[in-house]
Scaffold this active site. Structure first.
Site, mmCIF file in Angstrom:
data_model
loop_
_atom_site.group_PDB
_atom_site.id
_atom_site.type_symbol
_atom_site.label_atom_id
_atom_site.label_comp_id
_atom_site.label_asym_id
_atom_site.label_seq_id
_atom_site.Cartn_x
_atom_site.Cartn_y
_atom_site.Cartn_z
ATOM 1 N N LYS A 157 1.067 -0.997 -0.535
ATOM 2 C CA LYS A 157 0.458 0.143 -0.105
ATOM 3 C C LYS A 157 0.836 0.857 -0.137
ATOM 4 O O LYS A 157 0.373 2.192 -0.306
ATOM 5 C CB LYS A 157 -0.983 0.039 1.233
ATOM 6 C CG LYS A 157 -2.071 -1.042 1.203
ATOM 7 C CD LYS A 157 -3.038 -1.029 1.554
ATOM 8 C CE LYS A 157 -4.301 -1.539 1.467
ATOM 9 N NZ LYS A 157 -5.536 -1.193 2.438
ATOM 10 N N LYS A 204 -4.649 -9.489 -5.870
ATOM 11 C CA LYS A 204 -5.722 -9.911 -5.286
ATOM 12 C C LYS A 204 -6.882 -9.324 -5.822
ATOM 13 O O LYS A 204 -6.388 -8.071 -6.115
ATOM 14 C CB LYS A 204 -5.462 -10.140 -3.629
ATOM 15 C CG LYS A 204 -6.110 -9.284 -3.235
ATOM 16 C CD LYS A 204 -5.980 -8.720 -1.549
ATOM 17 C CE LYS A 204 -6.074 -7.712 -0.769
ATOM 18 N NZ LYS A 204 -6.379 -7.596 0.316
ATOM 19 N N LYS A 215 -11.483 -3.533 -3.125
ATOM 20 C CA LYS A 215 -12.223 -2.888 -3.429
ATOM 21 C C LYS A 215 -11.605 -1.278 -3.737
ATOM 22 O O LYS A 215 -11.794 -0.393 -4.694
ATOM 23 C CB LYS A 215 -12.930 -2.636 -2.048
ATOM 24 C CG LYS A 215 -12.333 -2.477 -0.579
ATOM 25 C CD LYS A 215 -13.448 -2.120 0.482
ATOM 26 C CE LYS A 215 -13.367 -3.359 1.453
ATOM 27 N NZ LYS A 215 -12.172 -3.483 2.195
HETATM 28 N N1 AQP Z 1 -9.149 -11.049 -2.702
HETATM 29 C C1 AQP Z 1 -10.166 -11.016 -1.696
HETATM 30 N N2 AQP Z 1 -9.920 -12.722 -1.659
HETATM 31 C C2 AQP Z 1 -10.230 -13.009 -0.601
HETATM 32 N N3 AQP Z 1 -10.438 -12.700 0.985
HETATM 33 C C3 AQP Z 1 -10.115 -11.109 0.483
HETATM 34 N N4 AQP Z 1 -10.213 -10.566 1.829
HETATM 35 C C4 AQP Z 1 -9.972 -8.968 1.571
HETATM 36 N N5 AQP Z 1 -9.404 -8.802 -0.522
HETATM 37 C C5 AQP Z 1 -10.310 -10.497 -0.300
HETATM 38 C C6 AQP Z 1 -11.135 -10.736 2.980
HETATM 39 O O1 AQP Z 1 -11.411 -9.393 3.068
HETATM 40 C C7 AQP Z 1 -11.669 -9.806 4.642
HETATM 41 C C8 AQP Z 1 -12.171 -7.844 4.913
HETATM 42 O O2 AQP Z 1 -10.909 -7.467 4.217
HETATM 43 P P1 AQP Z 1 -10.183 -5.827 4.598
HETATM 44 O O3 AQP Z 1 -11.911 -5.402 4.014
HETATM 45 O O4 AQP Z 1 -9.988 -5.800 5.922
HETATM 46 O O5 AQP Z 1 -9.174 -5.385 3.892
HETATM 47 P P2 AQP Z 1 -8.502 -6.218 2.346
HETATM 48 O O6 AQP Z 1 -7.731 -7.462 2.685
HETATM 49 O O7 AQP Z 1 -7.440 -5.535 2.172
HETATM 50 O O8 AQP Z 1 -9.519 -6.022 1.552
HETATM 51 P P3 AQP Z 1 -9.690 -5.083 0.244
HETATM 52 O O9 AQP Z 1 -10.692 -5.145 -0.168
HETATM 53 O O10 AQP Z 1 -8.268 -5.897 -0.565
HETATM 54 O O11 AQP Z 1 -9.216 -4.081 0.857
HETATM 55 P P4 AQP Z 1 -8.613 -2.190 0.421
HETATM 56 O O12 AQP Z 1 -8.494 -2.426 -1.041
HETATM 57 O O13 AQP Z 1 -9.108 -1.614 0.902
HETATM 58 O O14 AQP Z 1 -7.047 -2.622 1.170
HETATM 59 C C9 AQP Z 1 -10.677 -9.707 5.195
HETATM 60 O O15 AQP Z 1 -10.855 -11.101 6.084
HETATM 61 C C10 AQP Z 1 -9.597 -10.118 3.860
HETATM 62 O O16 AQP Z 1 -8.828 -10.975 3.711
#
Ligand code: AQP
Length: 327
Positions: A111, A192, A195
């Site tokens: 990030k 991965k 969002k």
């Molecule tokens: N691509 C993914 N596949 C499987 N699991 C995923 N998680 C996130 N992306 C994937 C799981 O979703 C939960 C919530 O995640 P988060 O919102 O706390 O943050 P993150 O892991 O950083 O998810 P994002 O979507 O990538 O958010 P941003 O873009 O804001 O950083 C967690 O349990 C995560 O493992």
């Protein structure tokens, strides 16, 4: 009853990856565990958020929890910022975390890559996540594969605290699905699905309209071949789509491969889109009902009140052990 805690950041609309990797498991665990499911808004602000969007997305994530099947009479659903003990215990754990541990975190590296400056909160994020989990003495943390490293650090910090100040914290276990723990991006299967990816075509949100889902899947990157074959090494893009298909349809991978044998990617992608639409449409309908019902605020208020009682107990115990004068 064993305790479960997990959360999702309102840093955008929840994606299909968030659902398959974590949220789906939340709904299953609520029947057998004492569950705490938060919207981690304090984590979301570790990267800049537009205030109105943050508020809206926080409500949307909470409503999606319920629409996906979390029953607020069974599980505690709340916003992290509504339980002040998170920020306080987060600070205490920041002081117990080593710089070297935080520097090793791949999420921070990803990030912060290419940015001139990043907030200190992005760096200390894993200490707050440890506090989130330990505040409820959680036994189990349902997360996607990307959160494994943060959870390892949480376990190390719980050990460290127990050794330094006496047995206090349960060492939490990760609960990571066997399949679907890492749903990959539709435009680049080496990343991965996220969002906050600026390319909207790289992810499917849980609230995307059916036609948007169809378009995103039809444009999803594949390869120059035409074989629907699960081979993550040599065919990462197609394998990712097969995994999504398997998760949505509950069909085994081999059956999906056999169904599209010799047909190329066209019919496979068309059916995959319908599978995703079929999975998300009922959730979207319930989501609209919940938002329209006006019940969300009282659900969140009650969830936070119940969570605060538990959180305060652990915070007091922690402060006493660390040597604070607790009156
Ligand atoms: N691509 C993914 N596949 C499987 N699991 C995923 N998680 C996130 N992306 C994937 C799981 O979703 C939960 C919530 O995640 P988060 O919102 O706390 O943050 P993150 O892991 O950083 O998810 P994002 O979507 O990538 O958010 P941003 O873009 O804001 O950083 C967690 O349990 C995560 O493992």
């Amino acid at each position: 009853m064993k305790r479960v805690l997990s959360g999702m950041q309102p840093s955008g609309q929840l994606t299909l990856g968030n659902y398959i990797g974590a949220l789906k498991n939340f709904t299953e665990l609520q029947h057998t565990h004492d569950c705490y499911f938060m919207v981690v808004d304090l984590h979301a602000i570790t990267v800049p958020q537009e205030p109105a969007a943050l508020r809206e997305q926080s409500e949307a994530v909470a409503a999606l929890y319920i629409a996906a099947g979390i029953d607020p009479s069974k599980a505690n659903v709340f916003l992290q910022s509504h339980v002040r003990q998170h920020a306080e215990l987060g600070w205490l754990f920041t002081t117990l975390t080593y710089m070297g541990e935080l520097e090793r975190m791949t999420q921070f590296k990803d990030k912060s890559a290419g940015k001139d400056s990043v907030g200190a909160g992005l760096f200390t994020y894993p200490s707050l996540m440890a506090a989130d989990i330990l505040l409820y003495n959680a036994d189990l943390v349902p997360v996607g594969d990307d959160q494994k490293q943060h959870l390892e650090l949480t376990r190390d910090l719980a050990h460290r605290f127990n050794q330094r100040f006496g047995d206090t914290y349960t060492i939490p276990e990760p609960y990571i699905p066997q399949v679907g723990a890492r749903v990959m991006s539709l435009d680049d299967a080496s990343n991965k699905m996220s969002k906050s990816n600026p390319n909207q075509g790289s992810f499917i949100t849980m609230l995307d309209a059916p036609d948007v889902i169809r378009k995103k899947i039809s444009r999803a990157v594949t390869d120059s071949g035409r074989e629907v074959k699960f081979d993550p090494q040599n065919k990462p893009e197609v394998s990712n789509l097969i995994s999504i298909y398997a998760q949505c349809s509950k069909k085994p991978v081999a059956e999906i491969e056999a169904m599209y044998d010799g047909q190329g990617y066209g019919p496979f992608k068309k059916d995959l889109a319908e599978q995703v639409v079929g999975l998300l449409e009922p959730i979207q309908e319930r989501y609209r009902d919940i938002r329209a019902s006006g019940e969300l605020h009282s659900i969140l208020r009650e969830g936070a009140e119940r969570a605060s009682v538990q959180a305060e107990k652990m915070l007091r115990a922690t402060k006493e052990k660390m040597g604070f004068l607790v009156l």
